[in-house]
Scaffold this active site. Structure first.
Site, PDB file in Angstrom:
ATOM      1  N   GLU A 247       0.829  -1.212   0.000  1.00 49.03           N
ATOM      2  CA  GLU A 247       0.000   0.000   0.000  1.00 49.03           C
ATOM      3  C   GLU A 247       0.861   1.259   0.000  1.00 49.03           C
ATOM      4  O   GLU A 247       0.546   2.244  -0.683  1.00 49.03           O
ATOM      5  CB  GLU A 247      -0.932   0.011   1.216  1.00 49.03           C
ATOM      6  CG  GLU A 247      -1.896  -1.166   1.266  1.00 49.03           C
ATOM      7  CD  GLU A 247      -1.363  -2.349   2.072  1.00 49.03           C
ATOM      8  OE1 GLU A 247      -2.175  -2.990   2.753  1.00 49.03           O
ATOM      9  OE2 GLU A 247      -0.133  -2.600   2.027  1.00 49.03           O
TER      10      GLU A 247
ATOM     11  N   ALA B 228      14.559 -36.673  -7.436  1.00 47.90           N
ATOM     12  CA  ALA B 228      14.736 -37.158  -8.811  1.00 47.90           C
ATOM     13  C   ALA B 228      14.956 -38.656  -8.756  1.00 47.90           C
ATOM     14  O   ALA B 228      15.684 -39.155  -7.891  1.00 47.90           O
ATOM     15  CB  ALA B 228      15.926 -36.468  -9.466  1.00 47.90           C
TER      16      ALA B 228
ATOM     17  N   ASP C 235      26.391 -37.316  -0.118  1.00 44.25           N
ATOM     18  CA  ASP C 235      26.437 -36.314  -1.185  1.00 44.25           C
ATOM     19  C   ASP C 235      27.315 -35.103  -0.858  1.00 44.25           C
ATOM     20  O   ASP C 235      27.748 -34.395  -1.764  1.00 44.25           O
ATOM     21  CB  ASP C 235      25.030 -35.812  -1.505  1.00 44.25           C
ATOM     22  CG  ASP C 235      24.157 -36.870  -2.156  1.00 44.25           C
ATOM     23  OD1 ASP C 235      24.668 -37.977  -2.404  1.00 44.25           O
ATOM     24  OD2 ASP C 235      22.972 -36.579  -2.408  1.00 44.25           O
TER      25      ASP C 235
ATOM     26  N   LEU D 100      12.202 -38.954   3.185  1.00 39.85           N
ATOM     27  CA  LEU D 100      11.035 -38.651   2.355  1.00 39.85           C
ATOM     28  C   LEU D 100       9.911 -39.655   2.599  1.00 39.85           C
ATOM     29  O   LEU D 100       8.739 -39.271   2.765  1.00 39.85           O
ATOM     30  CB  LEU D 100      11.430 -38.654   0.881  1.00 39.85           C
ATOM     31  CG  LEU D 100      12.317 -37.498   0.417  1.00 39.85           C
ATOM     32  CD1 LEU D 100      12.968 -37.824  -0.920  1.00 39.85           C
ATOM     33  CD2 LEU D 100      11.523 -36.204   0.321  1.00 39.85           C
TER      34      LEU D 100
END
Length: 354
Positions: A53, A157, A208, A297
Site C-alpha cells: 500500500e 529425482a 552427497d 522422504l
C-alpha cells in the site's frame, strides 16, 4: 469478470514480484484506480521494507486524485506497528474513500482489525474479491499462521527404473549421483530461491556432501536444516562452512560451536517431525523443501506430513540401488522437460499441528 476482479487480478500479479524476498511476510500487491484507470501500483518488495500500500500510494503522481480513488489490496491492510507503520492508517490519512480486499490477514494482531479501522474512519470496504486465489498465493503464510508449522514441499529425482541413488560403498566419493538434466537442476535451484529452508537427512549429507545453496538461479539461498541424530556428519563438510545459516537437529549435545550453525537438541521419538516443524515455525520458517534422502522422504509420506511434492523421472536406468519413495497424491501438473518427466502433486489433505 467484474471490475473489482479485474483490478484484483492485477494485485495478485504484482504480489508475485516479491516471491523469495519477503518471507516470512506474505506477498502483497496493491493497485489504485481512479475513473477506471490505474494511477498507482505497488507490491511488498522486501521483508522489513515498505508494504504494498505504501509503495502504491507513493507511486501516484497526482495525490489529489486519491480522495476519489479505490485501492485494491490482495491482503487486508495491517493495523499495527511492526517493522513499518500501519497501512490502514496511511489509507485513512490519504483520504482514499474505498478499499477492496481479497482476504483477511490470518495473523492474530491484524485479522479483521485493519478492516475495522478503515470502516470506523468512514471508508467503504469490500472483502472477499478473489479470496480463494489470494489465499492460495500465500498458502505458506496462511499455514504458518494458522497451523504453526512450515508448508512442506517434497522433492526428488528418480531413474526410469525407480531408483533415487546407486548402492554406495565406504570408499566412494561423497558427491551427488547424477540423475537430473541441467534444465531440471536449474528448476530445483529456482524452487530453492522461493522457499525459506531446505531439509535433508544424515545419509544424504554424508553421501552427497551437498551445499544446498542457490547457485543456478538468482535469489537467496534457503536456511539449511539437517537431521543428524548422533552427529555423524564430518565437521569439514559443506553444511558446516558457515556460508548459509544452518540448523542441525540432533539428540546429542554438540562438542563445539560453529559459525552460523545452530544445534537444536530434540527427542527423536514418534513425534520427532511434528516437534521439528513446530520449532522451525518458531524460527519464522514458513516453507520447507525436503530434498532427501529416500528414508526421510518416505517417513514423511507415510505419516502424511507433506503438502506438495515435485518428482522428476529421468531417462536414466540404474538397474539397482536405493529405491525411490512411493507416494500418492492429486496431480497438479505434468511436464516433459527435455530428458525428464516432472510431476507436481498435492497431498489429499493438509495435516495440522494445532
Amino acid at each position: 469478470m467484474t471490475i473489482d476482479e479485474k483490478y484484483m487480478y492485477r494485485c495478485l500479479q504484482l504480489s508475485l514480484n516479491g516471491r523469495g524476498a519477503v518471507s516470512p511476510n506474505p506477498m502483497v500487491g496493491a493497485v489504485i484506480v481512479h475513473n477506471d484507470r490505474i494511477i498507482g501500483e505497488g507490491y511488498h518488495r522486501q521483508y522489513g521494507k515498505a508494504h504494498a500500500e505504501v509503495n502504491a500510494i507513493s507511486s501516484v503522481k497526482d495525490k489529489s486524485l486519491l480522495k476519489e480513488a479505490t485501492i485494491y489490496v490482495s491482503l487486508e491492510p495491517c493495523s499495527h506497528y511492526g517493522k513499518t507503520p500501519p497501512c490502514a492508517q496511511l489509507i485513512i490519512d490519504s483520504k482514499i474513500p474505498r478499499v477492496v480486499v481479497a482476504c483477511l490477514d490470518p495473523y492474530p494482531a491484524v485479522s479483521g482489525r485493519g478492516v475495522s479501522m478503515l470502516k470506523a474512519a468512514g471508508v467503504s470496504v469490500v472483502v472477499g474479491v478473489l479470496e480463494a486465489e489470494a489465499i492460495e498465493l500465500n498458502k505458506e503464510f496462511f499455514v504458518s499462521q494458522t497451523q504453526k508449522r512450515p508448508y512442506i514441499y517434497l522433492k526428488w529425482a528418480q531413474t526410469q527404473d525407480g531408483f533415487i541413488d546407486k548402492d554406495r560403498g565406504d570408499g566412494d566419493k561423497a558427491e551427488p549421483t547424477p540423475i537430473s538434466n541441467e534444465f531440471s537442476k536449474m528448476l530445483v535451484h529456482k524452487k530453492r530461491s522461493e522457499v525459506r529452508a531446505i531439509m535433508i537427512g544424515t545419509n544424504t549429507a554424508i553421501k552427497d556432501n551437498p551445499s544446498l545453496t542457490t547457485r543456478l538461479w538468482s535469489g537467496n539461498s534457503p536456511i539449511r536444516v539437517v537431521l543428524d541424530r548422533t552427529l555423524r556428519i564430518p565437521s569439514q563438510y559443506n553444511i558446516f562452512d558457515g556460508k548459509v545459516r544452518t540448523i542441525i537437529f540432533t539428540e546429542k549435545e554438540p562438542g563445539k560451536r560453529l559459525e552460523n550453525v545452530h544445534f537444536e537438541v530434540v527427542d527423536f521419538n514418534e513425534n520427532v517431525f511434528e516437534n521439528i516443524f513446530s520449532k522451525l515455525n518458531n524460527y519464522n520458517i514458513d516453507s520447507l523443501l525436503v530434498e532427501g534422502g529416500s528414508e526421510l522422504l518416505q517417513a514423511l509420506i507415510d505419516k502424511g506430513l507433506w503438502d506438495e511434492a515435485y518428482i522428476e523421472t529421468s531417462d536414466i536406468r540404474f538397474g539397482g540401488g536405493v529405491k525411490a519413495p512411493k507416494i500418492a497424491g492429486a496431480i497438479v501438473e505434468e511436464h516433459l522437460w527435455r530428458t525428464s518427466k516432472h510431476v507436481h502433486l498435492k497431498g489429499f489433505c493438509n495435516y495440522k499441528i494445532v
